[in-house]
Design a protein around this motif. Structure first.
Motif, PDB file in Angstrom:
ATOM      1  N   LEU A 269      -2.723   5.662   6.981  1.00  0.00           N
ATOM      2  CA  LEU A 269      -1.727   4.506   7.036  1.00  0.00           C
ATOM      3  C   LEU A 269      -2.244   3.336   7.661  1.00  0.00           C
ATOM      4  CD1 LEU A 269       0.872   6.994   8.450  1.00  0.00           C
ATOM      5  CD2 LEU A 269       0.629   6.228   6.171  1.00  0.00           C
ATOM      6  N   LYS A 270      -3.449   3.170   8.015  1.00  0.00           N
ATOM      7  CA  LYS A 270      -4.069   1.863   8.756  1.00  0.00           C
ATOM      8  C   LYS A 270      -3.705   0.745   8.002  1.00  0.00           C
ATOM      9  CE  LYS A 270      -8.325   0.078  11.046  1.00  0.00           C
ATOM     10  NZ  LYS A 270      -9.596   0.538  11.023  1.00  0.00           N
ATOM     11  N   GLU A 271      -4.004   0.660   6.576  1.00  0.00           N
ATOM     12  CA  GLU A 271      -3.493  -0.351   5.449  1.00  0.00           C
ATOM     13  C   GLU A 271      -2.392  -0.791   5.657  1.00  0.00           C
ATOM     14  OE1 GLU A 271      -4.397  -4.005   3.956  1.00  0.00           O
ATOM     15  OE2 GLU A 271      -6.062  -2.575   4.535  1.00  0.00           O
ATOM     16  N   MET A 272      -1.462   0.281   5.779  1.00  0.00           N
ATOM     17  CA  MET A 272      -0.030  -0.078   5.676  1.00  0.00           C
ATOM     18  C   MET A 272       0.477  -0.543   7.155  1.00  0.00           C
ATOM     19  SD  MET A 272       3.013   1.110   7.098  1.00  0.00           S
ATOM     20  CE  MET A 272       3.007   3.037   7.297  1.00  0.00           C
ATOM     21  N   ALA A 273      -0.384  -0.179   8.059  1.00  0.00           N
ATOM     22  CA  ALA A 273      -0.016  -0.741   9.438  1.00  0.00           C
ATOM     23  C   ALA A 273      -0.350  -2.382   9.522  1.00  0.00           C
ATOM     24  CB  ALA A 273      -0.680  -0.019  10.727  1.00  0.00           C
ATOM     25  N   ARG A 274      -1.355  -2.450   8.865  1.00  0.00           N
ATOM     26  CA  ARG A 274      -1.748  -3.819   9.003  1.00  0.00           C
ATOM     27  C   ARG A 274      -0.999  -4.631   8.130  1.00  0.00           C
ATOM     28  NH1 ARG A 274      -7.197  -5.201   9.569  1.00  0.00           N
ATOM     29  NH2 ARG A 274      -7.631  -2.975   8.732  1.00  0.00           N
ATOM     30  N   GLU A 275      -0.405  -4.469   7.163  1.00  0.00           N
ATOM     31  CA  GLU A 275       0.794  -5.133   6.534  1.00  0.00           C
ATOM     32  C   GLU A 275       2.109  -5.505   7.352  1.00  0.00           C
ATOM     33  OE1 GLU A 275       1.136  -4.483   2.079  1.00  0.00           O
ATOM     34  OE2 GLU A 275      -0.052  -2.717   2.518  1.00  0.00           O
TER      35      GLU A 275
ATOM     36  N   PRO B  28       7.208  -6.082  20.977  1.00  0.00           N
ATOM     37  CA  PRO B  28       7.681  -5.573  19.841  1.00  0.00           C
ATOM     38  C   PRO B  28       6.691  -4.614  19.269  1.00  0.00           C
ATOM     39  CG  PRO B  28       6.874  -7.658  19.058  1.00  0.00           C
ATOM     40  CD  PRO B  28       6.626  -7.700  20.660  1.00  0.00           C
ATOM     41  N   HIS B  29       7.274  -3.205  19.011  1.00  0.00           N
ATOM     42  CA  HIS B  29       6.761  -2.346  18.285  1.00  0.00           C
ATOM     43  C   HIS B  29       7.422  -1.675  16.980  1.00  0.00           C
ATOM     44  CE1 HIS B  29       3.075  -1.157  21.040  1.00  0.00           C
ATOM     45  NE2 HIS B  29       3.899  -1.797  21.736  1.00  0.00           N
ATOM     46  N   LEU B  30       6.853  -1.603  16.112  1.00  0.00           N
ATOM     47  CA  LEU B  30       7.562  -0.802  14.988  1.00  0.00           C
ATOM     48  C   LEU B  30       6.860   0.649  15.036  1.00  0.00           C
ATOM     49  CD1 LEU B  30       6.322  -3.034  11.897  1.00  0.00           C
ATOM     50  CD2 LEU B  30       8.775  -2.637  12.749  1.00  0.00           C
ATOM     51  N   VAL B  31       7.855   1.754  15.166  1.00  0.00           N
ATOM     52  CA  VAL B  31       7.696   2.949  15.677  1.00  0.00           C
ATOM     53  C   VAL B  31       7.796   4.004  14.593  1.00  0.00           C
ATOM     54  CG1 VAL B  31       8.120   4.830  17.114  1.00  0.00           C
ATOM     55  CG2 VAL B  31       7.928   2.625  18.046  1.00  0.00           C
ATOM     56  N   GLN B  32       6.991   4.694  14.084  1.00  0.00           N
ATOM     57  CA  GLN B  32       7.332   5.634  12.790  1.00  0.00           C
ATOM     58  C   GLN B  32       6.682   6.829  13.372  1.00  0.00           C
ATOM     59  OE1 GLN B  32       5.074   5.788   8.803  1.00  0.00           O
ATOM     60  NE2 GLN B  32       6.835   4.705   8.215  1.00  0.00           N
TER      61      GLN B  32
ATOM     62  N   SER C 249       0.650  -1.210  -0.075  1.00  0.00           N
ATOM     63  CA  SER C 249      -0.199  -0.119  -0.088  1.00  0.00           C
ATOM     64  C   SER C 249       0.776   1.081   0.162  1.00  0.00           C
ATOM     65  CB  SER C 249      -0.980   0.103   1.239  1.00  0.00           C
ATOM     66  OG  SER C 249      -0.033  -0.065   2.336  1.00  0.00           O
ATOM     67  N   ARG C 250       2.084   1.134   0.530  1.00  0.00           N
ATOM     68  CA  ARG C 250       2.712   2.489   0.921  1.00  0.00           C
ATOM     69  C   ARG C 250       4.000   2.476   0.236  1.00  0.00           C
ATOM     70  NH1 ARG C 250       0.316   7.556   2.280  1.00  0.00           N
ATOM     71  NH2 ARG C 250      -1.765   6.775   2.564  1.00  0.00           N
ATOM     72  N   GLY C 251       4.525   1.190  -0.213  1.00  0.00           N
ATOM     73  CA  GLY C 251       5.880   1.065  -0.673  1.00  0.00           C
ATOM     74  C   GLY C 251       7.024   0.878   0.445  1.00  0.00           C
TER      75      GLY C 251
ATOM     76  N   ASP D 235      -6.409  -3.653  14.922  1.00  0.00           N
ATOM     77  CA  ASP D 235      -7.161  -2.444  14.827  1.00  0.00           C
ATOM     78  C   ASP D 235      -6.160  -1.278  15.734  1.00  0.00           C
ATOM     79  OD1 ASP D 235      -8.543  -0.477  13.616  1.00  0.00           O
ATOM     80  OD2 ASP D 235     -10.560  -1.209  14.091  1.00  0.00           O
ATOM     81  N   PHE D 236      -6.346  -0.039  15.475  1.00  0.00           N
ATOM     82  CA  PHE D 236      -6.154   1.078  16.323  1.00  0.00           C
ATOM     83  C   PHE D 236      -6.804   0.920  17.650  1.00  0.00           C
ATOM     84  CE2 PHE D 236      -4.829   3.405  12.320  1.00  0.00           C
ATOM     85  CZ  PHE D 236      -3.496   3.422  12.372  1.00  0.00           C
ATOM     86  N   THR D 237      -6.262   1.094  18.533  1.00  0.00           N
ATOM     87  CA  THR D 237      -6.781   1.057  20.001  1.00  0.00           C
ATOM     88  C   THR D 237      -6.787   2.442  20.701  1.00  0.00           C
ATOM     89  OG1 THR D 237      -4.657   0.299  21.150  1.00  0.00           O
ATOM     90  CG2 THR D 237      -6.401  -1.133  20.394  1.00  0.00           C
TER      91      THR D 237
END
Length: 285
Positions: free
Chosen positions: A179-185, A164-168, A150-152, A221-223
């Motif tokens: 960015l929700k779909e990218m977060a899901r990926e 673990p957390h991916l932080v951006q 979705s976002r390259g 999902d986002f919480t």
């Protein structure tokens, strides 16, 4: 033949992150109920967290007798029945629950919980505020690049704050909607197998103050809030800004993260009681 099994469950909220808590100590009635359920704890967690048949919560937490220097052990499940090593908002709720429901003396200095991430210490401060000493925060990778459909190509910091957390970092927190779909990926990216990671976005609000939101594993999902996500975002922000005290505004409420004491940060925020429920579960006998 069906049996009606009333079970006391307390619903709590930590900055909008909701949990169903059960007294699962040896002297409670949980063990008699559990023998009759015919369900695993993971299956029961999905039922209890369900928005229709349950209490509509993000997680399910059983408080058990402690051992080996711990006051309590906990057994934590996400709403989809998966487990998580640690949850900061659940830790705050667990501390108030133990003080006010399990007869913990109010003058006790702290509570020591044994979690999947190790020791977690919590202090009830009053006025619904609880301070939790979180597990040590660390960079797994200061920069990790993940290719998404979705976002390259996306760059994150991979941080462990008990989970673990991916932080951006993003410009405005409102951008997280797109960015929700990218977060899901990214959450279940092949490069992060088998466990995957939560995905936390943050934006600087002002000096020492950030806005953040987390796409959580198990909820998918986002919480409204994520304690370990707040710490992860604050940890990355602190590393870049040298700020040792960071306020983190999440959609459900404000959390404060203090790194002054070293790698084991202190997180402070609210923990409130939503209600106590007599949950009647009919099972085949």
């Amino acid at each position: 033949m069906k049996k009606l099994l009333p079970l006391s469950i307390v619903k709590m909220s930590g900055a909008g992150n909701t949990f169903a808590l059960i007294d699962a100590r040896k002297n409670s009635n949980w063990h008699d109920v559990e023998k009759t359920l015919g369900k695993s704890r993971a299956e029961f967690a999905k039922l209890v967290c369900d928005p229709v048949l349950g209490l509509s919560t993000d997680g399910f937490l059983l408080i058990e007798d402690g051992a080996e220097g711990f006051d309590y052990n906990w057994d934590f499940y996400n709403s989809d029945g998966s487990t998580a090593e640690m949850c900061g908002n659940a830790a705050r709720c667990a501390a108030r629950f133990c003080y006010e429901y399990l007869g913990r003396p109010a003058e006790a200095a702290s509570l020591r919980f044994r979690t999947g991430a190790g020791l977690v210490t919590a202090n009830v401060l009053g006025d619904d505020e609880v301070r939790v000493q979180m597990p040590p925060a660390r960079f797994v990778k200061e920069v990790i690049e993940l290719l998404t459909h979705s976002r390259g190509l996306q760059k994150f910091a991979l941080v462990n704050t008990g989970v673990p957390h991916l932080v951006q970092k993003i410009k405005n927190l409102s951008d997280s909607v797109e960015l929700k779909e990218m977060a899901r990926e990214a959450r279940s990216h092949a490069d992060l197998k088998p466990a995957g990671a939560n995905v936390t976005f943050y934006a600087e609000n002002s000096q020492g103050h950030i806005d953040a939101v987390t796409f959580e594993r198990g909820v998918e999902d986002f919480t409204l809030a994520c304690g370990t996500g707040a710490v992860a975002a604050a940890y990355v922000y602190s590393a870049l800004s040298s700020q040792k005290h960071v306020k983190v505004q999440m959609p459900g409420g404000l959390l404060s993260v203090d790194f002054e004491g070293g790698v084991s940060p202190l997180m402070t925020g609210g923990a409130v009681f939503v209600g106590e429920f007599k949950y009647n579960l009919e099972v085949v006998g």
